[in-house]
Write a protein that holds these residues in place. Structure first.
Motif, PDB file in Angstrom:
ATOM      1  N   LEU A  44       0.829  -1.204   0.000  1.00 50.52           N
ATOM      2  CA  LEU A  44       0.000   0.000   0.000  1.00 50.52           C
ATOM      3  C   LEU A  44       0.867   1.261   0.000  1.00 50.52           C
ATOM      4  O   LEU A  44       0.594   2.211  -0.742  1.00 50.52           O
ATOM      5  N   ALA A  45       1.925   1.249   0.812  1.00 51.94           N
ATOM      6  CA  ALA A  45       2.810   2.416   0.901  1.00 51.94           C
ATOM      7  C   ALA A  45       3.459   2.720  -0.443  1.00 51.94           C
ATOM      8  O   ALA A  45       3.489   3.872  -0.895  1.00 51.94           O
ATOM      9  N   THR A  46       3.993   1.691  -1.088  1.00 49.67           N
ATOM     10  CA  THR A  46       4.638   1.884  -2.390  1.00 49.67           C
ATOM     11  C   THR A  46       3.625   2.256  -3.456  1.00 49.67           C
ATOM     12  O   THR A  46       3.884   3.122  -4.293  1.00 49.67           O
ATOM     13  N   GLY A  47       2.452   1.616  -3.427  1.00 53.30           N
ATOM     14  CA  GLY A  47       1.422   1.892  -4.430  1.00 53.30           C
ATOM     15  C   GLY A  47       0.949   3.332  -4.386  1.00 53.30           C
ATOM     16  O   GLY A  47       0.876   4.003  -5.427  1.00 53.30           O
ATOM     17  N   ILE A  48       0.626   3.822  -3.188  1.00 57.09           N
ATOM     18  CA  ILE A  48       0.159   5.209  -3.046  1.00 57.09           C
ATOM     19  C   ILE A  48       1.252   6.186  -3.457  1.00 57.09           C
ATOM     20  O   ILE A  48       1.005   7.143  -4.199  1.00 57.09           O
ATOM     21  N   MET A  49       2.473   5.940  -2.987  1.00 52.19           N
ATOM     22  CA  MET A  49       3.580   6.845  -3.303  1.00 52.19           C
ATOM     23  C   MET A  49       3.871   6.850  -4.809  1.00 52.19           C
ATOM     24  O   MET A  49       4.091   7.909  -5.403  1.00 52.19           O
ATOM     25  N   SER A  50       3.857   5.686  -5.431  1.00 54.18           N
ATOM     26  CA  SER A  50       4.157   5.594  -6.867  1.00 54.18           C
ATOM     27  C   SER A  50       3.116   6.333  -7.690  1.00 54.18           C
ATOM     28  O   SER A  50       3.456   7.099  -8.610  1.00 54.18           O
ATOM     29  N   PHE A  51       1.844   6.122  -7.366  1.00 57.18           N
ATOM     30  CA  PHE A  51       0.775   6.777  -8.127  1.00 57.18           C
ATOM     31  C   PHE A  51       0.798   8.288  -7.893  1.00 57.18           C
ATOM     32  O   PHE A  51       0.625   9.072  -8.843  1.00 57.18           O
ATOM     33  N   ALA A  52       1.021   8.704  -6.643  1.00 56.17           N
ATOM     34  CA  ALA A  52       1.076  10.132  -6.324  1.00 56.17           C
ATOM     35  C   ALA A  52       2.231  10.818  -7.053  1.00 56.17           C
ATOM     36  O   ALA A  52       2.074  11.920  -7.591  1.00 56.17           O
ATOM     37  N   VAL A  53       3.394  10.167  -7.092  1.00 57.74           N
ATOM     38  CA  VAL A  53       4.562  10.721  -7.794  1.00 57.74           C
ATOM     39  C   VAL A  53       4.237  10.897  -9.276  1.00 57.74           C
ATOM     40  O   VAL A  53       4.509  11.952  -9.875  1.00 57.74           O
ATOM     41  N   HIS A  54       3.633   9.869  -9.871  1.00 51.97           N
ATOM     42  CA  HIS A  54       3.313   9.926 -11.300  1.00 51.97           C
ATOM     43  C   HIS A  54       2.341  11.057 -11.607  1.00 51.97           C
ATOM     44  O   HIS A  54       2.563  11.854 -12.530  1.00 51.97           O
ATOM     45  N   GLU A  55       1.251  11.161 -10.840  1.00 59.41           N
ATOM     46  CA  GLU A  55       0.237  12.177 -11.114  1.00 59.41           C
ATOM     47  C   GLU A  55       0.769  13.585 -10.848  1.00 59.41           C
ATOM     48  O   GLU A  55       0.557  14.491 -11.650  1.00 59.41           O
ATOM     49  N   LEU A  56       1.457  13.751  -9.726  1.00 58.10           N
ATOM     50  CA  LEU A  56       1.978  15.063  -9.354  1.00 58.10           C
ATOM     51  C   LEU A  56       2.935  15.609 -10.409  1.00 58.10           C
ATOM     52  O   LEU A  56       2.813  16.761 -10.852  1.00 58.10           O
ATOM     53  N   PHE A  57       3.857  14.774 -10.863  1.00 62.41           N
ATOM     54  CA  PHE A  57       4.870  15.260 -11.795  1.00 62.41           C
ATOM     55  C   PHE A  57       4.367  15.299 -13.239  1.00 62.41           C
ATOM     56  O   PHE A  57       4.798  16.158 -14.017  1.00 62.41           O
ATOM     57  N   TYR A  58       3.450  14.399 -13.597  1.00 61.53           N
ATOM     58  CA  TYR A  58       2.912  14.446 -14.969  1.00 61.53           C
ATOM     59  C   TYR A  58       2.109  15.731 -15.175  1.00 61.53           C
ATOM     60  O   TYR A  58       2.367  16.498 -16.107  1.00 61.53           O
ATOM     61  N   PHE A  59       1.139  15.961 -14.299  1.00 62.97           N
ATOM     62  CA  PHE A  59       0.302  17.151 -14.476  1.00 62.97           C
ATOM     63  C   PHE A  59       1.026  18.419 -14.038  1.00 62.97           C
ATOM     64  O   PHE A  59       0.785  19.493 -14.592  1.00 62.97           O
ATOM     65  N   GLY A  60       1.924  18.298 -13.067  1.00 63.22           N
ATOM     66  CA  GLY A  60       2.710  19.461 -12.653  1.00 63.22           C
ATOM     67  C   GLY A  60       3.611  19.956 -13.763  1.00 63.22           C
ATOM     68  O   GLY A  60       3.774  21.178 -13.945  1.00 63.22           O
ATOM     69  N   ARG A  61       4.191  19.035 -14.539  1.00 55.65           N
ATOM     70  CA  ARG A  61       5.072  19.437 -15.650  1.00 55.65           C
ATOM     71  C   ARG A  61       4.263  19.866 -16.870  1.00 55.65           C
ATOM     72  O   ARG A  61       4.726  20.699 -17.660  1.00 55.65           O
ATOM     73  N   SER A  62       3.056  19.324 -17.024  1.00 55.14           N
ATOM     74  CA  SER A  62       2.218  19.680 -18.176  1.00 55.14           C
ATOM     75  C   SER A  62       1.575  21.055 -18.018  1.00 55.14           C
ATOM     76  O   SER A  62       1.330  21.750 -19.013  1.00 55.14           O
ATOM     77  N   LEU A  63       1.276  21.426 -16.771  1.00 53.97           N
ATOM     78  CA  LEU A  63       0.548  22.669 -16.525  1.00 53.97           C
ATOM     79  C   LEU A  63       1.228  23.914 -17.096  1.00 53.97           C
ATOM     80  O   LEU A  63       0.548  24.758 -17.703  1.00 53.97           O
ATOM     81  N   PRO A  64       2.547  24.085 -16.937  1.00 53.04           N
ATOM     82  CA  PRO A  64       3.173  25.276 -17.548  1.00 53.04           C
ATOM     83  C   PRO A  64       2.953  25.359 -19.055  1.00 53.04           C
ATOM     84  O   PRO A  64       2.779  26.466 -19.593  1.00 53.04           O
ATOM     85  N   TRP A  65       2.936  24.209 -19.734  1.00 51.77           N
ATOM     86  CA  TRP A  65       2.719  24.225 -21.184  1.00 51.77           C
ATOM     87  C   TRP A  65       1.286  24.630 -21.515  1.00 51.77           C
ATOM     88  O   TRP A  65       1.041  25.256 -22.558  1.00 51.77           O
ATOM     89  N   VAL A  66       0.327  24.290 -20.639  1.00 49.67           N
ATOM     90  CA  VAL A  66      -1.060  24.729 -20.833  1.00 49.67           C
ATOM     91  C   VAL A  66      -1.122  26.254 -20.801  1.00 49.67           C
ATOM     92  O   VAL A  66      -1.755  26.891 -21.659  1.00 49.67           O
ATOM     93  N   PHE A  67      -0.460  26.873 -19.815  1.00 51.53           N
ATOM     94  CA  PHE A  67      -0.439  28.339 -19.714  1.00 51.53           C
ATOM     95  C   PHE A  67       0.280  28.963 -20.904  1.00 51.53           C
ATOM     96  O   PHE A  67      -0.162  29.981 -21.452  1.00 51.53           O
ATOM     97  N   ILE A  68       1.388  28.356 -21.307  1.00 52.66           N
ATOM     98  CA  ILE A  68       2.154  28.889 -22.431  1.00 52.66           C
ATOM     99  C   ILE A  68       1.312  28.884 -23.707  1.00 52.66           C
ATOM    100  O   ILE A  68       1.294  29.870 -24.466  1.00 52.66           O
ATOM    101  N   ASP A  69       0.588  27.784 -23.952  1.00 58.19           N
ATOM    102  CA  ASP A  69      -0.275  27.702 -25.135  1.00 58.19           C
ATOM    103  C   ASP A  69      -1.458  28.661 -25.040  1.00 58.19           C
ATOM    104  O   ASP A  69      -1.801  29.356 -26.006  1.00 58.19           O
ATOM    105  N   SER A  70      -2.098  28.709 -23.872  1.00 59.24           N
ATOM    106  CA  SER A  70      -3.323  29.499 -23.707  1.00 59.24           C
ATOM    107  C   SER A  70      -3.064  31.003 -23.724  1.00 59.24           C
ATOM    108  O   SER A  70      -3.874  31.772 -24.248  1.00 59.24           O
TER     109      SER A  70
END
Length: 295
Positions: A44-70
């Motif tokens: 459970l510890a690894t699963g939650i941490m792995s999914f949180a890392v993936h979501e946080l960094f995927y959308f966190g890195r994508s968000l600046p490009w959304v602002f740049i395009d918009s």
């Protein structure tokens, strides 16, 4: 009770207990141990941490490009300047990607800890040295790029393209959020290279920490998102590392639907003559002219 001392049943209470008896550990290592101690369930510890890392960094890195395009920032650096994604397109893409993350990637992430433990991947402390993390991630980049090139190229074969890969090419001018916009089958095929290369390394060497795995996945996410950003800057990495692929390399792949199959590097496309760049096209034309003259 002293208000500065938290009960050991809380996460910060665990952290305080561990700190008292493990002053030799770094803050990051104490936080890490406290997480596993507090969860009392490694899967459970690894699963939650792995999914949180993936979501946080995927959308966190994508968000600046959304602002740049918009907002039209850096418009002069947009590769396909006449194709700027609308907010509606960005939102539709985000919803599709989120659905894929929860239905396709989450179950795989949940199985990650048992598979990692079976192959000998470490979740304990101390953390590996910076040198160990660096050279292992460099190897993973090379391994994954090889996997990605051949499997991605195979997905451009007619029947496989229509059945699987066509979804990813819905956007002929890619943008950051579209990095993981793909069919569930493609997510599993190409994502397998990202996860299996470190696992394979661990199985053969017995030397890999899950922290290195997380840093590798974050860097791979950044690479994929930036390659789909649609922007070419004077400070883009390939200007300093000529073998690095980058956005200019992958944007042409989306625009022309052919060539430039690699993920991180340019060498497989160069060696196997699938490079689609102005220089490569000029070279091929020159070779054709030379061949005609010798006939």
């Amino acid at each position: 009770m002293n208000s500065t001392v938290l009960p050991p049943g809380t996460y910060w209470g665990q952290y305080q207990d561990i700190t008292k008896s493990n002053t030799h550990l770094s803050v990051a290592e104490r936080l890490w141990v406290a997480w596993y101690a507090w969860m009392q369930n490694d899967v459970l510890a690894t699963g939650i941490m792995s999914f949180a890392v993936h979501e946080l960094f995927y959308f966190g890195r994508s968000l600046p490009w959304v602002f740049i395009d918009s907002l039209g920032f850096f418009k002069r650096y947009k590769i396909q300047s006449n194709k700027v994604p609308s907010l509606r397109e960005q939102w539709d893409c985000a919803k599709f990607v989120l659905l894929s993350h929860f239905t396709v990637e989450l179950p795989q992430i949940w199985l990650f800890h048992p598979m990692a433990q079976f192959c000998g991947l470490s979740t304990s402390i101390p953390f590996p040295s910076l040198w160990t993390i660096t050279y292992q991630i460099a190897i993973f980049f090379v391994m994954e790029d090889t996997w990605h090139y051949f499997l991605h190229r195979a997905l451009h074969w007619g029947p496989l393209y229509k059945a699987i890969h066509k979804i990813h090419h819905q956007y002929s001018a890619p943008f950051g959020l579209a990095a993981e916009y793909a069919s569930p089958i493609e997510v599993m095929i190409l994502g397998f290279g990202t996860v299996s290369c470190p696992i394979l390394w661990c199985a053969f060497t017995g030397n890999l920490h899950i922290l290195t795995m997380y840093i590798w996945i974050v860097l791979r996410l950044f690479q994929a998102i930036d390659a789909h950003s649609g922007y070419e800057f004077p400070w883009s990495l390939h200007h300093f590392l000529s073998f690095w692929a980058g956005a200019d390399h992958h944007d042409l792949h989306h625009e022309k639907f052919i060539g430039n199959y690699s993920s991180s590097f340019r060498w497989w496309d160069y060696l196997l003559d699938t490079e689609y760049t102005p220089e490569a096209l000029k070279r091929r034309r020159g070779e054709k002219v030379k061949a005609k003259k010798t006939q």
